[in-house]
Design a protein around this motif. Structure first.
Motif, PDB file in Angstrom:
ATOM      1  N   LEU A 261     -29.022  21.459 -18.538  1.00 51.11           N
ATOM      2  CA  LEU A 261     -29.163  21.024 -17.156  1.00 51.11           C
ATOM      3  C   LEU A 261     -28.835  19.545 -17.028  1.00 51.11           C
ATOM      4  O   LEU A 261     -29.050  18.767 -17.970  1.00 51.11           O
ATOM      5  CB  LEU A 261     -30.597  21.244 -16.663  1.00 51.11           C
ATOM      6  CG  LEU A 261     -31.128  22.677 -16.588  1.00 51.11           C
ATOM      7  CD1 LEU A 261     -32.564  22.652 -16.074  1.00 51.11           C
ATOM      8  CD2 LEU A 261     -30.259  23.544 -15.709  1.00 51.11           C
ATOM      9  N   PRO A 262     -28.349  19.106 -15.859  1.00 50.56           N
ATOM     10  CA  PRO A 262     -28.214  17.663 -15.613  1.00 50.56           C
ATOM     11  C   PRO A 262     -29.593  17.012 -15.691  1.00 50.56           C
ATOM     12  O   PRO A 262     -30.619  17.651 -15.461  1.00 50.56           O
ATOM     13  CB  PRO A 262     -27.651  17.598 -14.187  1.00 50.56           C
ATOM     14  CG  PRO A 262     -27.117  18.956 -13.897  1.00 50.56           C
ATOM     15  CD  PRO A 262     -27.916  19.919 -14.705  1.00 50.56           C
ATOM     16  N   ASP A 263     -29.618  15.734 -16.023  1.00 50.37           N
ATOM     17  CA  ASP A 263     -30.893  15.027 -16.157  1.00 50.37           C
ATOM     18  C   ASP A 263     -31.733  15.136 -14.893  1.00 50.37           C
ATOM     19  O   ASP A 263     -32.972  15.244 -14.959  1.00 50.37           O
ATOM     20  CB  ASP A 263     -30.638  13.552 -16.491  1.00 50.37           C
ATOM     21  CG  ASP A 263     -30.101  13.365 -17.897  1.00 50.37           C
ATOM     22  OD1 ASP A 263     -30.270  14.291 -18.719  1.00 50.37           O
ATOM     23  OD2 ASP A 263     -29.498  12.305 -18.169  1.00 50.37           O
ATOM     24  N   GLU A 264     -31.075  15.100 -13.740  1.00 47.97           N
ATOM     25  CA  GLU A 264     -31.817  15.168 -12.485  1.00 47.97           C
ATOM     26  C   GLU A 264     -32.543  16.498 -12.326  1.00 47.97           C
ATOM     27  O   GLU A 264     -33.672  16.539 -11.835  1.00 47.97           O
ATOM     28  CB  GLU A 264     -30.871  14.950 -11.297  1.00 47.97           C
ATOM     29  CG  GLU A 264     -30.276  13.557 -11.199  1.00 47.97           C
ATOM     30  CD  GLU A 264     -29.021  13.399 -12.048  1.00 47.97           C
ATOM     31  OE1 GLU A 264     -28.376  12.342 -11.953  1.00 47.97           O
ATOM     32  OE2 GLU A 264     -28.675  14.345 -12.792  1.00 47.97           O
ATOM     33  N   LEU A 265     -31.896  17.605 -12.759  1.00 48.25           N
ATOM     34  CA  LEU A 265     -32.548  18.908 -12.658  1.00 48.25           C
ATOM     35  C   LEU A 265     -33.625  19.082 -13.726  1.00 48.25           C
ATOM     36  O   LEU A 265     -34.640  19.760 -13.498  1.00 48.25           O
ATOM     37  CB  LEU A 265     -31.514  20.026 -12.743  1.00 48.25           C
ATOM     38  CG  LEU A 265     -30.641  20.234 -11.507  1.00 48.25           C
ATOM     39  CD1 LEU A 265     -29.698  21.419 -11.690  1.00 48.25           C
ATOM     40  CD2 LEU A 265     -31.500  20.443 -10.255  1.00 48.25           C
ATOM     41  N   LYS A 266     -33.409  18.502 -14.902  1.00 47.61           N
ATOM     42  CA  LYS A 266     -34.477  18.511 -15.910  1.00 47.61           C
ATOM     43  C   LYS A 266     -35.726  17.829 -15.358  1.00 47.61           C
ATOM     44  O   LYS A 266     -36.851  18.331 -15.500  1.00 47.61           O
ATOM     45  CB  LYS A 266     -34.014  17.781 -17.174  1.00 47.61           C
ATOM     46  CG  LYS A 266     -32.978  18.507 -18.009  1.00 47.61           C
ATOM     47  CD  LYS A 266     -32.635  17.665 -19.232  1.00 47.61           C
ATOM     48  CE  LYS A 266     -31.554  18.316 -20.081  1.00 47.61           C
ATOM     49  NZ  LYS A 266     -31.170  17.456 -21.231  1.00 47.61           N
ATOM     50  N   LYS A 267     -35.517  16.677 -14.736  1.00 46.67           N
ATOM     51  CA  LYS A 267     -36.642  15.932 -14.175  1.00 46.67           C
ATOM     52  C   LYS A 267     -37.307  16.738 -13.062  1.00 46.67           C
ATOM     53  O   LYS A 267     -38.543  16.763 -12.949  1.00 46.67           O
ATOM     54  CB  LYS A 267     -36.148  14.587 -13.647  1.00 46.67           C
ATOM     55  CG  LYS A 267     -37.250  13.642 -13.191  1.00 46.67           C
ATOM     56  CD  LYS A 267     -36.668  12.295 -12.807  1.00 46.67           C
ATOM     57  CE  LYS A 267     -37.777  11.327 -12.372  1.00 46.67           C
ATOM     58  NZ  LYS A 267     -37.211   9.995 -11.986  1.00 46.67           N
ATOM     59  N   LYS A 268     -36.497  17.397 -12.244  1.00 48.15           N
ATOM     60  CA  LYS A 268     -37.044  18.196 -11.156  1.00 48.15           C
ATOM     61  C   LYS A 268     -37.900  19.333 -11.703  1.00 48.15           C
ATOM     62  O   LYS A 268     -38.967  19.653 -11.166  1.00 48.15           O
ATOM     63  CB  LYS A 268     -35.906  18.748 -10.292  1.00 48.15           C
ATOM     64  CG  LYS A 268     -36.363  19.408  -9.003  1.00 48.15           C
ATOM     65  CD  LYS A 268     -35.163  19.738  -8.121  1.00 48.15           C
ATOM     66  CE  LYS A 268     -35.608  20.224  -6.747  1.00 48.15           C
ATOM     67  NZ  LYS A 268     -34.451  20.500  -5.859  1.00 48.15           N
ATOM     68  N   PHE A 269     -37.438  19.954 -12.783  1.00 47.29           N
ATOM     69  CA  PHE A 269     -38.196  21.030 -13.413  1.00 47.29           C
ATOM     70  C   PHE A 269     -39.513  20.488 -13.973  1.00 47.29           C
ATOM     71  O   PHE A 269     -40.590  21.053 -13.729  1.00 47.29           O
ATOM     72  CB  PHE A 269     -37.371  21.669 -14.536  1.00 47.29           C
ATOM     73  CG  PHE A 269     -38.039  22.837 -15.198  1.00 47.29           C
ATOM     74  CD1 PHE A 269     -37.845  24.126 -14.731  1.00 47.29           C
ATOM     75  CD2 PHE A 269     -38.874  22.655 -16.296  1.00 47.29           C
ATOM     76  CE1 PHE A 269     -38.468  25.209 -15.339  1.00 47.29           C
ATOM     77  CE2 PHE A 269     -39.501  23.730 -16.912  1.00 47.29           C
ATOM     78  CZ  PHE A 269     -39.293  25.007 -16.433  1.00 47.29           C
ATOM     79  N   ASP A 270     -39.439  19.397 -14.712  1.00 50.00           N
ATOM     80  CA  ASP A 270     -40.635  18.848 -15.366  1.00 50.00           C
ATOM     81  C   ASP A 270     -41.669  18.343 -14.374  1.00 50.00           C
ATOM     82  O   ASP A 270     -42.874  18.367 -14.648  1.00 50.00           O
ATOM     83  CB  ASP A 270     -40.249  17.706 -16.311  1.00 50.00           C
ATOM     84  CG  ASP A 270     -39.488  18.199 -17.537  1.00 50.00           C
ATOM     85  OD1 ASP A 270     -39.577  19.404 -17.836  1.00 50.00           O
ATOM     86  OD2 ASP A 270     -38.791  17.381 -18.181  1.00 50.00           O
ATOM     87  N   GLU A 271     -41.223  17.890 -13.211  1.00 56.11           N
ATOM     88  CA  GLU A 271     -42.152  17.316 -12.242  1.00 56.11           C
ATOM     89  C   GLU A 271     -42.632  18.326 -11.202  1.00 56.11           C
ATOM     90  O   GLU A 271     -43.414  17.972 -10.310  1.00 56.11           O
ATOM     91  CB  GLU A 271     -41.492  16.135 -11.532  1.00 56.11           C
ATOM     92  CG  GLU A 271     -41.239  14.941 -12.456  1.00 56.11           C
ATOM     93  CD  GLU A 271     -40.600  13.768 -11.747  1.00 56.11           C
ATOM     94  OE1 GLU A 271     -40.203  13.937 -10.575  1.00 56.11           O
ATOM     95  OE2 GLU A 271     -40.477  12.697 -12.365  1.00 56.11           O
TER      96      GLU A 271
END
Length: 460
Positions: free
Chosen positions: A127-137
């Motif tokens: 995943l792009p970093d932005e979507l990884k962050k969205k998932f984690d948050e």
């Protein structure tokens, strides 16, 4: 007893607590992981699109150890994606995820741009970093029952899992949202209440809904037949028309007047859609409906025992080597029944009005538009795209629900398109006007084409 407390975690914090053992997902009475790939995919999309996930129910022992009482499969699925290298399958729906992409400009300023990412065949790490962050948050809501022991935890597991999940038919129906209202109205008809032989259990499990969509698919789109109910619902949701459902409703109301206690068992969960399709073909013969009732009685008492197809099989033997939902089986059964019906009604020739495969349409165009075969073979894809392609004539000129959109009327419309290319004349304005003034069509496609052609020439 104190009310359970609510606690919200970020996804990363929640899954880390499971990895560290602070939240336990292996209570003795908890069922094993039972989700399939489709369910895992949908859950991941829910997170990445920031949609709602119901709260996870936890039981807390006095030593602060937490146990999952409801939400174990959700938790396991999310863990598999985040830490287990789970790859989203290619069968996923709605795989394109929109997000804000962080971009640094030449002067080192940060701007956020709209972006999309296809998550098919992707793991978390892809995943792009932005979507990884969205998932984690993502915010995971939990409800925690305090002062629990093993007995209480097992009681909560039983309580929160005491429900019946949607079966295949019920879940498939959720893909027919454009026409669900029509189906619900049809289900209230006397046919499904009194003039068919479905059991109450079959009705509650979505059997009647399945019969409706199978009949409309078989009646109007046999060339595109799908074995799975879900695929039928998806196809009809995209390609169906209000008129097709209205025609079906009219057919069953007519059947309510002629079906008797002696013949209603023909309309069972296995064969209903075949006989309902047959009645739709019968209506094109312009014969009194009572004659169809006579045929049903004769079929049940005598003709069902006649070896009538080209392989010398009885009606009930046709599907012995294949599934009852195979396209070849359905065509063979319909051909046998229609042949028996026409013979019973003393019809000499079998009508060909329902045939709409590309081969039969090409033959229809050759015979009626009078263009040479090479030109037809070269331009057939052009005709199809002009009529049925994105923003084609059907979409631009004919309102949704018009009977002109019925599959049976396809030969006439394609013939008109072929004629327009042959003569270099545009159909758009004429067809828009024609569709406003004509809500139906002539079943005999040759007569219907000539009617449309004459109207077009007068319009010109």
């Amino acid at each position: 007893m104190a009310r359970p407390r609510k606690q919200t975690y970020t996804m990363e914090m929640y899954l880390d607590k499971i990895r560290d053992g602070d939240i336990c997902n292996d209570a003795d009475v908890q069922r094993n992981f039972v989700w399939n790939n489709e369910q895992i995919n949908e859950l991941i999309v829910t997170v990445l699109t920031d949609d709602y996930i119901p709260p996870i129910i936890l039981g807390e022992e006095n030593n602060s150890q937490l146990h999952i009482a409801d939400g174990g499969c959700r938790s396991a699925a999310l863990s598999r994606f985040r830490y287990g290298n789970y790859k989203i399958t290619s069968a996923i729906e709605d795989s394109i995820i929109t997000y804000k992409k962080k971009v640094k400009t030449d002067n080192s300023k940060i701007i956020w741009e709209d972006a999309v990412f296809d998550i098919k065949n992707k793991t978390y790490e892809k995943l792009p970093d932005e979507l990884k962050k969205k998932f984690d948050e993502y915010q995971i809501e939990t409800v925690i029952h305090e002062n629990c022991d093993r007995y209480k935890i097992s009681k909560y597991i039983k309580r929160y899992n005491n429900h019946v999940s949607m079966n295949t038919n019920q879940k498939a129906f959720t893909y027919l949202y454009n026409f669900a209202g029509y189906v619900r109205q049809i289900l209230d008809s006397r046919f499904f209440l009194d003039y068919s032989s479905y059991t109450e259990t079959e009705k509650t499990k979505g059997m009647a809904e399945r019969i409706i969509v199978e009949t409309i698919m078989c009646t109007n789109y046999l060339d595109n037949w799908k074995k799975q109910t879900k695929e039928i619902c998806k196809f009809l949701n995209k390609n169906g028309t209000n008129g097709e459902f209205e025609r079906f409703a009219d057919n069953i109301h007519r059947l309510e007047n002629i079906i008797t206690d002696e013949t209603k068992d023909i309309f069972n969960s296995k064969d209903s859609f075949i006989f309902l399709t047959l009645f739709d073909r019968f209506t094109e013969l312009k014969v009194d409906d009572a004659r169809f009732a006579d045929f049903l009685k004769e079929f049940k008492n005598n003709l069902r025992l006649v070896k009538a197809n080209d392989k010398g099989l009885l009606f009930d033997q046709i599907d012995k080597d294949k599934g009852t939902k195979d396209k070849a089986v359905i065509i063979a059964k319909l051909d046998m029944l229609e042949g028996l019906m026409l013979e019973f009604l003393h019809y000499k020739d079998k009508p060909d009005n329902h045939a709409s495969s590309n081969d039969s349409v090409e033959l229809f165009i050759l015979e009626n538009v009078k263009i040479d075969k090479k030109t037809l073979q070269k331009d057939m894809d052009l005709y199809l795209d002009t009529l049925e392609g994105s923003y084609g004539l059907k979409e631009k000129c004919i309102r949704v629900g018009s009977r002109l959109l019925d599959e049976r009327n396809r030969p006439s419309l394609l013939a008109m398109v072929a004629y327009s290319y042959k003569t270099g004349q545009d159909l758009d304005d004429w067809l828009t006007e024609y569709a406003k003034n004509h809500k139906t069509y002539i079943a005999d496609q040759k007569k219907n084409y000539l009617h449309m052609l004459n109207d077009f020439k007068r319009y010109q």
